[in-house]
Design a protein around this motif. Structure first.
Motif, PDB file in Angstrom:
ATOM      1  N   HIS A 141      -4.020   6.781   8.501  1.00  0.00           N
ATOM      2  CA  HIS A 141      -3.159   7.282   7.417  1.00  0.00           C
ATOM      3  C   HIS A 141      -1.903   7.917   7.995  1.00  0.00           C
ATOM      4  N   ARG A 142      -2.086   8.730   9.000  1.00  0.00           N
ATOM      5  CA  ARG A 142      -0.965   9.444   9.611  1.00  0.00           C
ATOM      6  C   ARG A 142       0.035   8.477  10.241  1.00  0.00           C
ATOM      7  N   HIS A 143      -0.463   7.442  10.925  1.00  0.00           N
ATOM      8  CA  HIS A 143       0.424   6.466  11.556  1.00  0.00           C
ATOM      9  C   HIS A 143       1.190   5.665  10.499  1.00  0.00           C
ATOM     10  N   VAL A 144       0.524   5.278   9.412  1.00  0.00           N
ATOM     11  CA  VAL A 144       1.187   4.558   8.319  1.00  0.00           C
ATOM     12  C   VAL A 144       2.322   5.413   7.748  1.00  0.00           C
ATOM     13  N   GLY A 145       2.056   6.689   7.507  1.00  0.00           N
ATOM     14  CA  GLY A 145       3.091   7.590   6.985  1.00  0.00           C
ATOM     15  C   GLY A 145       4.247   7.764   7.949  1.00  0.00           C
ATOM     16  N   ALA A 146       3.944   7.887   9.229  1.00  0.00           N
ATOM     17  CA  ALA A 146       4.997   8.054  10.242  1.00  0.00           C
ATOM     18  C   ALA A 146       5.862   6.797  10.347  1.00  0.00           C
ATOM     19  N   GLY A 202       3.544   4.827  -2.534  1.00  0.00           N
ATOM     20  CA  GLY A 202       2.324   4.952  -1.763  1.00  0.00           C
ATOM     21  C   GLY A 202       2.338   5.957  -0.627  1.00  0.00           C
ATOM     22  N   LEU A 203       3.401   6.736  -0.479  1.00  0.00           N
ATOM     23  CA  LEU A 203       3.455   7.720   0.608  1.00  0.00           C
ATOM     24  C   LEU A 203       2.452   8.858   0.417  1.00  0.00           C
ATOM     25  N   SER A 204       2.005   9.080  -0.796  1.00  0.00           N
ATOM     26  CA  SER A 204       1.077  10.192  -1.026  1.00  0.00           C
ATOM     27  C   SER A 204      -0.307   9.918  -0.426  1.00  0.00           C
ATOM     28  N   THR A 205      -0.740   8.650  -0.380  1.00  0.00           N
ATOM     29  CA  THR A 205      -2.055   8.336   0.169  1.00  0.00           C
ATOM     30  C   THR A 205      -1.986   7.652   1.531  1.00  0.00           C
ATOM     31  N   CYS A 206      -0.921   6.926   1.788  1.00  0.00           N
ATOM     32  CA  CYS A 206      -0.687   6.234   3.066  1.00  0.00           C
ATOM     33  C   CYS A 206      -1.769   5.205   3.405  1.00  0.00           C
ATOM     34  N   ASP A 207      -2.373   4.594   2.388  1.00  0.00           N
ATOM     35  CA  ASP A 207      -3.237   3.435   2.611  1.00  0.00           C
ATOM     36  C   ASP A 207      -2.382   2.170   2.652  1.00  0.00           C
ATOM     37  N   TRP A 208      -1.427   2.114   1.705  1.00  0.00           N
ATOM     38  CA  TRP A 208      -0.518   0.979   1.575  1.00  0.00           C
ATOM     39  C   TRP A 208       0.807   1.558   1.106  1.00  0.00           C
ATOM     40  N   VAL A 209       1.807   1.513   1.955  1.00  0.00           N
ATOM     41  CA  VAL A 209       3.132   2.006   1.589  1.00  0.00           C
ATOM     42  C   VAL A 209       4.035   0.801   1.392  1.00  0.00           C
ATOM     43  N   LEU A 210       4.647   0.727   0.232  1.00  0.00           N
ATOM     44  CA  LEU A 210       5.577  -0.349  -0.109  1.00  0.00           C
ATOM     45  C   LEU A 210       6.987   0.213  -0.052  1.00  0.00           C
ATOM     46  N   ILE A 211       7.845  -0.435   0.738  1.00  0.00           N
ATOM     47  CA  ILE A 211       9.241  -0.017   0.859  1.00  0.00           C
ATOM     48  C   ILE A 211      10.112  -1.177   0.414  1.00  0.00           C
ATOM     49  N   ASP A 212      10.873  -0.965  -0.660  1.00  0.00           N
ATOM     50  CA  ASP A 212      11.783  -1.987  -1.177  1.00  0.00           C
ATOM     51  C   ASP A 212      13.188  -1.617  -0.726  1.00  0.00           C
ATOM     52  N   ALA A 213      13.678  -2.345   0.274  1.00  0.00           N
ATOM     53  CA  ALA A 213      15.010  -2.082   0.809  1.00  0.00           C
ATOM     54  C   ALA A 213      16.027  -3.095   0.296  1.00  0.00           C
ATOM     55  N   GLY A 214      15.751  -3.720  -0.830  1.00  0.00           N
ATOM     56  CA  GLY A 214      16.663  -4.701  -1.389  1.00  0.00           C
ATOM     57  C   GLY A 214      16.292  -6.107  -0.947  1.00  0.00           C
TER      58      GLY A 214
END
Length: 136
Positions: free
Chosen positions: A65-70, A91-103
């Motif tokens: 979890h910590r590595h995903v958040g970092a 998804g940053l609150s749980t850090c199981d799956w973080v989705l980042i939409d950068a366009g």
């Protein structure tokens, strides 16, 4: 390391005159940041013809979890610094799956167990016989 556009990490990214990154430059920035964060099993998929959501999808794993958040935090900073603006994040609150939409580039950062469950690489692979492009 050389990215899909043929650049090396030292030569990324270049901004357009308007200040926005081109899709290939944004992808190079994303891949360099992920490499810097020690993300694992980085897969880059060109989805421009399959979806209007983005030109590229990048799928990576973090060890915990910590590595995903970092990884996500570092990537968001690098995108903003490179001129990619503020990306949308879920998804940053749980850090199981973080989705980042950068366009033009959508990034999925998973814990390995969650990544295996959803198996996005198989769903978005160019065709059934081809394998996703693993970035080394």
């Amino acid at each position: 390391m050389t990215f899909e556009s043929g650049r090396t990490p030292e030569s990324t990214p270049l901004q357009t005159p308007t200040g926005a990154l081109e899709p290939g430059d944004l992808l190079d920035t994303v891949l360099a940041s992920l490499d810097d964060s020690k993300a694992e099993d980085i897969v880059s998929l060109h989805i421009a013809g399959k979806s209007s959501l983005a030109d590229y999808m990048v799928i990576v794993s973090g060890r915990s979890h910590r590595h995903v958040g970092a990884i996500a935090d570092h990537l968001l900073r690098d995108i903003k610094t490179a001129g990619g603006g503020n990306a949308n994040v879920e998804g940053l609150s749980t850090c199981d799956w973080v989705l980042i939409d950068a366009g033009d580039v959508v990034i999925h950062v998973f814990r390995p167990e969650v990544r295996g469950f959803y198996n996005l690489e198989k769903m978005w692979a160019p065709d059934e016989d081809s394998t996703p492009h693993l970035v080394v």
